[in-house]
Design a protein around this motif. Structure first.
Motif, PDB file in Angstrom:
ATOM      1  N   GLY A 224       0.818  -1.199   0.000  1.00 53.53           N
ATOM      2  CA  GLY A 224       0.000   0.000   0.000  1.00 53.53           C
ATOM      3  C   GLY A 224       0.850   1.247   0.000  1.00 53.53           C
ATOM      4  O   GLY A 224       2.083   1.188  -0.080  1.00 53.53           O
ATOM      5  N   ALA A 225       0.179   2.411   0.091  1.00 55.01           N
ATOM      6  CA  ALA A 225       0.853   3.707   0.114  1.00 55.01           C
ATOM      7  C   ALA A 225       0.849   4.251   1.544  1.00 55.01           C
ATOM      8  O   ALA A 225      -0.151   4.116   2.264  1.00 55.01           O
ATOM      9  CB  ALA A 225       0.173   4.679  -0.836  1.00 55.01           C
ATOM     10  N   TYR A 226       1.955   4.882   1.922  1.00 56.21           N
ATOM     11  CA  TYR A 226       2.130   5.370   3.288  1.00 56.21           C
ATOM     12  C   TYR A 226       2.686   6.789   3.302  1.00 56.21           C
ATOM     13  O   TYR A 226       3.482   7.167   2.425  1.00 56.21           O
ATOM     14  CB  TYR A 226       3.116   4.479   4.050  1.00 56.21           C
ATOM     15  N   ALA A 227       2.304   7.542   4.310  1.00 48.48           N
ATOM     16  CA  ALA A 227       2.991   8.794   4.643  1.00 48.48           C
ATOM     17  C   ALA A 227       4.162   8.421   5.553  1.00 48.48           C
ATOM     18  O   ALA A 227       3.976   7.741   6.565  1.00 48.48           O
ATOM     19  CB  ALA A 227       2.040   9.750   5.355  1.00 48.48           C
ATOM     20  N   VAL A 228       5.371   8.858   5.160  1.00 47.77           N
ATOM     21  CA  VAL A 228       6.570   8.427   5.872  1.00 47.77           C
ATOM     22  C   VAL A 228       7.549   9.583   6.022  1.00 47.77           C
ATOM     23  O   VAL A 228       7.403  10.645   5.391  1.00 47.77           O
ATOM     24  CB  VAL A 228       7.281   7.270   5.126  1.00 47.77           C
ATOM     25  N   LEU A 229       8.568   9.328   6.838  1.00 48.30           N
ATOM     26  CA  LEU A 229       9.761  10.159   6.862  1.00 48.30           C
ATOM     27  C   LEU A 229      10.892   9.355   6.247  1.00 48.30           C
ATOM     28  O   LEU A 229      10.991   8.142   6.472  1.00 48.30           O
ATOM     29  CB  LEU A 229      10.127  10.559   8.288  1.00 48.30           C
ATOM     30  N   LEU A 280      -1.835   5.414   3.814  1.00 46.19           N
ATOM     31  CA  LEU A 280      -2.726   6.264   3.028  1.00 46.19           C
ATOM     32  C   LEU A 280      -3.838   5.464   2.363  1.00 46.19           C
ATOM     33  O   LEU A 280      -4.992   5.887   2.342  1.00 46.19           O
ATOM     34  CB  LEU A 280      -1.925   7.008   1.955  1.00 46.19           C
ATOM     35  N   ARG A 281      -3.479   4.332   1.779  1.00 46.18           N
ATOM     36  CA  ARG A 281      -4.463   3.523   1.051  1.00 46.18           C
ATOM     37  C   ARG A 281      -3.830   2.182   0.683  1.00 46.18           C
ATOM     38  O   ARG A 281      -2.615   2.002   0.770  1.00 46.18           O
ATOM     39  CB  ARG A 281      -4.911   4.233  -0.238  1.00 46.18           C
ATOM     40  N   SER A 293      -1.239   8.836 -11.891  1.00 50.57           N
ATOM     41  CA  SER A 293      -0.579  10.109 -11.595  1.00 50.57           C
ATOM     42  C   SER A 293      -1.499  11.032 -10.805  1.00 50.57           C
ATOM     43  O   SER A 293      -1.068  11.705  -9.858  1.00 50.57           O
ATOM     44  CB  SER A 293      -0.145  10.788 -12.901  1.00 50.57           C
ATOM     45  N   ASP A 294      -2.781  11.060 -11.176  1.00 55.16           N
ATOM     46  CA  ASP A 294      -3.755  11.878 -10.441  1.00 55.16           C
ATOM     47  C   ASP A 294      -3.863  11.407  -8.985  1.00 55.16           C
ATOM     48  O   ASP A 294      -3.942  12.229  -8.057  1.00 55.16           O
ATOM     49  CB  ASP A 294      -5.127  11.803 -11.113  1.00 55.16           C
ATOM     50  N   GLN A 295      -3.876  10.074  -8.806  1.00 60.37           N
ATOM     51  CA  GLN A 295      -3.970   9.544  -7.453  1.00 60.37           C
ATOM     52  C   GLN A 295      -2.719   9.875  -6.643  1.00 60.37           C
ATOM     53  O   GLN A 295      -2.801  10.194  -5.443  1.00 60.37           O
ATOM     54  CB  GLN A 295      -4.181   8.037  -7.477  1.00 60.37           C
ATOM     55  N   LEU A 296      -1.560   9.815  -7.284  1.00 62.58           N
ATOM     56  CA  LEU A 296      -0.316  10.149  -6.591  1.00 62.58           C
ATOM     57  C   LEU A 296      -0.313  11.612  -6.133  1.00 62.58           C
ATOM     58  O   LEU A 296       0.205  11.928  -5.059  1.00 62.58           O
ATOM     59  CB  LEU A 296       0.882   9.870  -7.496  1.00 62.58           C
ATOM     60  N   THR A 297      -0.906  12.489  -6.933  1.00 65.22           N
ATOM     61  CA  THR A 297      -1.035  13.894  -6.530  1.00 65.22           C
ATOM     62  C   THR A 297      -1.887  14.008  -5.276  1.00 65.22           C
ATOM     63  O   THR A 297      -1.550  14.743  -4.333  1.00 65.22           O
ATOM     64  CB  THR A 297      -1.652  14.724  -7.678  1.00 65.22           C
ATOM     65  N   LYS A 298      -2.994  13.247  -5.239  1.00 61.85           N
ATOM     66  CA  LYS A 298      -3.859  13.251  -4.053  1.00 61.85           C
ATOM     67  C   LYS A 298      -3.140  12.639  -2.854  1.00 61.85           C
ATOM     68  O   LYS A 298      -3.265  13.127  -1.721  1.00 61.85           O
ATOM     69  CB  LYS A 298      -5.143  12.475  -4.342  1.00 61.85           C
ATOM     70  N   GLU A 301      -0.768  15.189  -1.368  1.00 64.03           N
ATOM     71  CA  GLU A 301      -1.486  16.198  -0.584  1.00 64.03           C
ATOM     72  C   GLU A 301      -1.914  15.638   0.767  1.00 64.03           C
ATOM     73  O   GLU A 301      -1.786  16.304   1.805  1.00 64.03           O
ATOM     74  CB  GLU A 301      -2.714  16.677  -1.368  1.00 64.03           C
ATOM     75  N   ASN A 302      -2.401  14.403   0.749  1.00 64.18           N
ATOM     76  CA  ASN A 302      -2.832  13.749   1.987  1.00 64.18           C
ATOM     77  C   ASN A 302      -1.642  13.505   2.912  1.00 64.18           C
ATOM     78  O   ASN A 302      -1.709  13.742   4.128  1.00 64.18           O
ATOM     79  CB  ASN A 302      -3.514  12.423   1.651  1.00 64.18           C
ATOM     80  N   ALA A 303      -0.527  13.047   2.331  1.00 66.80           N
ATOM     81  CA  ALA A 303       0.670  12.774   3.128  1.00 66.80           C
ATOM     82  C   ALA A 303       1.205  14.046   3.774  1.00 66.80           C
ATOM     83  O   ALA A 303       1.594  14.048   4.950  1.00 66.80           O
ATOM     84  CB  ALA A 303       1.746  12.125   2.257  1.00 66.80           C
TER      85      ALA A 303
END
Length: 312
Positions: A224-229, A280-281, A293-298, A301-303
């Motif tokens: 999945g996709a994550y917000a990370v450092l 993230l998802r 690409s559109d989803q990656l932009t979202k 922003e979410n991250a």
């Protein structure tokens, strides 16, 4: 902190206050034990030591050892323990021969002869020696003969924490890195090296660092996709990361790819640390690269919003 590769040549540990265990993840239950031995060592002008085992005993004795993934590599565990204030980490080579030692052999050879232990602290359910024969009652009944005091971390203390490495592994495998954070008392991390990729992310407007985690026993969170450092060259950047097979671009190999925000340097072959803040998802197959690409932009922003909220 001094890391001792083996117990055979130990010397100079002053009034040793000792505990034993694998301590995978060094979660907040483990931290309770480390905190206790530090307090005891201060009271007797002593030093603290953890006797740990490598490889993990289940890799040597388990029926399906390849299925076990660990929360921490040995180096990650050592770094965390040093930050907690441990003085000595004693790495005992766990072999089938070692597994046949009786509890008496373990106590005499390591706890007494090698460490000259003054006080031993163990969890309430800790067992050791061949067939797990040794435990607190045996230690307590023989403390005078052994020449050291023994203390058990109470069942109430451990149960109040309500944590096990298994529970944390389950959370990480599900991608619930926030739950893992609550158990660990810190964010979950992986360490790796940046390697060359296929440059697909760059064509989508999101250049990525492909990460190779060299220790194959290290537990990787769910796809999945994550917000990370992302920490590289001693600097930390906000980033998003994807784990998975990239079904939209017909990926056939599992990848770990991080997009570092406001970053353009070349970092091939550099060590990188990823700190997981929030999922993230799930990984999704899109109908086209444009949709991806559109989803990656979202996602970005979410991250950014999540990282600004969680990281000061």
């Amino acid at each position: 902190m001094i890391v001792h590769d083996g117990y055979e040549n130990l010397e100079g540990i002053k009034n040793a206050v000792v505990t034993i265990g694998t301590f995978d993840g060094v979660h907040i239950g483990h931290q309770e034990i480390i905190s206790r031995i530090i307090d005891l060592a201060k009271s007797v002008d002593g030093e603290t030591a953890l006797v740990t085992f490598w490889p993990h005993p289940r890799y040597v004795l388990g029926k399906n050892p390849d299925h076990l993934k660990l929360l921490t590599t040995f180096d990650e565990k050592a770094e965390i323990l040093e930050q907690l204030g441990l003085d000595h980490l004693v790495k005992v080579n766990f072999t089938k021969e070692f597994s046949r030692w009786t509890s008496e052999q373990f106590i005499q050879r390591i706890i007494i002869s090698a460490l000259h232990t003054k006080r031993l602290v163990i969890g309430y359910d800790h067992r050791f020696g061949k067939d797990r024969e040794g435990g607190f009652e045996h230690l307590k009944n023989n403390a005078k003969r052994y020449g050291f005091d023994v203390e058990e971390i109470s069942k109430q203390t451990i149960d109040n924490v309500g944590i096990s490495s298994t529970k944390i592994r389950d959370a990480v495998e599900e991608g619930n890195v926030q739950h893992a954070h609550d158990f660990l008392g810190r964010y979950y991390e992986i360490n790796g090296v940046v390697v060359s990729g296929d440059k697909i992310g760059k064509t989508l407007g999101f250049a990525t660092a492909n990460i190779d985690v060299e220790e194959k026993y290290k537990l990787i969170p769910a796809d999945g996709a994550y917000a990370v450092l992302a920490t590289v060259k001693n600097k930390t950047y906000h980033a998003m990361l994807n784990i998975g097979y990239r079904p939209t671009v017909d990926g056939k190999t599992k990848r770990i790819e991080a997009n570092l925000f406001d970053f353009n340097d070349s970092i091939y072959d550099e060590k990188i640390k990823i700190t997981f803040i929030k999922k993230l998802r799930d990984e999704i197959k899109f109908n086209s690269k444009e949709e991806l690409s559109d989803q990656l932009t979202k996602d970005k922003e979410n991250a950014i919003q999540i990282l600004n909220q969680h990281i000061q």
